[in-house]
Write an enzyme that holds these catalytic residues in place. Structure first.
Site, PDB file in Angstrom:
ATOM      1  N   GLU A 132       0.840  -1.207   0.000  1.00  0.00           N
ATOM      2  CA  GLU A 132       0.000   0.000   0.000  1.00  0.00           C
ATOM      3  C   GLU A 132       0.870   1.250   0.000  1.00  0.00           C
ATOM      4  OE1 GLU A 132       0.018  -2.615   2.019  1.00  0.00           O
ATOM      5  OE2 GLU A 132      -1.892  -2.847   3.093  1.00  0.00           O
ATOM      6  N   CYS A 180      -1.549  -2.732   7.355  1.00  0.00           N
ATOM      7  CA  CYS A 180      -0.872  -2.561   8.635  1.00  0.00           C
ATOM      8  C   CYS A 180      -1.045  -1.116   9.117  1.00  0.00           C
ATOM      9  CB  CYS A 180       0.611  -2.917   8.512  1.00  0.00           C
ATOM     10  SG  CYS A 180       1.634  -1.614   7.778  1.00  0.00           S
ATOM     11  N   CYS A 225       0.655   1.624   7.059  1.00  0.00           N
ATOM     12  CA  CYS A 225      -0.005   1.856   5.767  1.00  0.00           C
ATOM     13  C   CYS A 225      -1.308   2.623   5.946  1.00  0.00           C
ATOM     14  CB  CYS A 225      -0.252   0.536   5.049  1.00  0.00           C
ATOM     15  SG  CYS A 225       1.272  -0.168   4.380  1.00  0.00           S
TER      16      CYS A 225
HETATM   17  N1  THU Z   1       2.764  -6.268   4.105  1.00  0.00           N
HETATM   18  C1  THU Z   1       2.191  -5.436   3.178  1.00  0.00           C
HETATM   19  O1  THU Z   1       2.708  -5.275   2.061  1.00  0.00           O
HETATM   20  N2  THU Z   1       1.057  -4.780   3.524  1.00  0.00           N
HETATM   21  C2  THU Z   1       0.431  -4.898   4.725  1.00  0.00           C
HETATM   22  O2  THU Z   1      -0.518  -4.179   4.987  1.00  0.00           O
HETATM   23  C3  THU Z   1       0.890  -5.912   5.689  1.00  0.00           C
HETATM   24  C4  THU Z   1       2.224  -6.490   5.430  1.00  0.00           C
HETATM   25  C5  THU Z   1       4.004  -6.963   3.752  1.00  0.00           C
HETATM   26  C6  THU Z   1       5.204  -6.520   4.535  1.00  0.00           C
HETATM   27  C7  THU Z   1       6.101  -7.723   4.430  1.00  0.00           C
HETATM   28  O3  THU Z   1       6.837  -7.646   3.209  1.00  0.00           O
HETATM   29  C8  THU Z   1       5.148  -8.895   4.338  1.00  0.00           C
HETATM   30  O4  THU Z   1       3.873  -8.343   4.009  1.00  0.00           O
HETATM   31  C9  THU Z   1       5.013  -9.699   5.622  1.00  0.00           C
HETATM   32  O5  THU Z   1       4.741  -8.871   6.696  1.00  0.00           O
END
Ligand code: THU
Length: 137
Positions: free
Chosen positions: A55, A91, A94
């Site tokens: 994101e 997360c 984000c």
């Molecule tokens: N990740 C995302 O790209 N977006 C999120 O909202 C949650 C987590 C990614 C970060 C990391 O590369 C992988 O997912 C595992 O946490």
């Protein structure tokens, strides 16, 4: 672009994920009021804590091209074989990054969280009482 197409765009973006450390590929697709779509995927690093989420990458791509508002929907797709089919939600970092772009344009985008079902939530529900650019006026 329909919500299903936005989800498909996020899924296609996840195919470009660089996530050798977590093996957790994520794709995000942002839809703007003018119909344009910007995608992103997560980019990890040998220094694990430096991972960039899908994101955040999508927001950075859009803002680097001059976009400063009009964010109406965001689709987020993670691996289908993890998390027991629960929809992935952005997360905390984000949520804050998405909020900046949303508040700039005065929108409250729908977040399409994809799992075995799609959970649709407003960003304001994911990040209530957000701190944003207006606080600095
Ligand atoms: N990740 C995302 O790209 N977006 C999120 O909202 C949650 C987590 C990614 C970060 C990391 O590369 C992988 O997912 C595992 O946490």
């Amino acid at each position: 672009m329909s919500n299903d197409e936005l989800i498909a765009a996020a899924r296609a973006a996840a195919a470009q994920s660089y996530s050798p450390y977590s093996d957790y590929a994520v794709g995000a697709a942002l839809r703007f009021a003018d119909g344009s779509v910007v995608t992103g995927t997560n980019i990890e690093n040998a220094s694990y804590g430096l991972a960039l989420c899908a994101e955040t990458v999508a927001v950075a791509k859009a803002m680097a091209d001059g976009v400063r508002g009009g964010l109406v929907a965001v689709a987020v797709v993670g691996p289908q074989d993890k998390g027991n089919g629960a929809p992935i939600t952005p997360c905390g970092r984000c949520r804050q990054v998405l909020n900046e772009l949303a508040q700039l344009g005065g929108t409250d985008p729908e977040i399409l969280c994809v799992g075995s079902e799609v959970r649709v939530v407003q960003l304001s529900a994911l990040l209530p009482h957000a701190f944003g650019p207006e606080a600095l006026d």
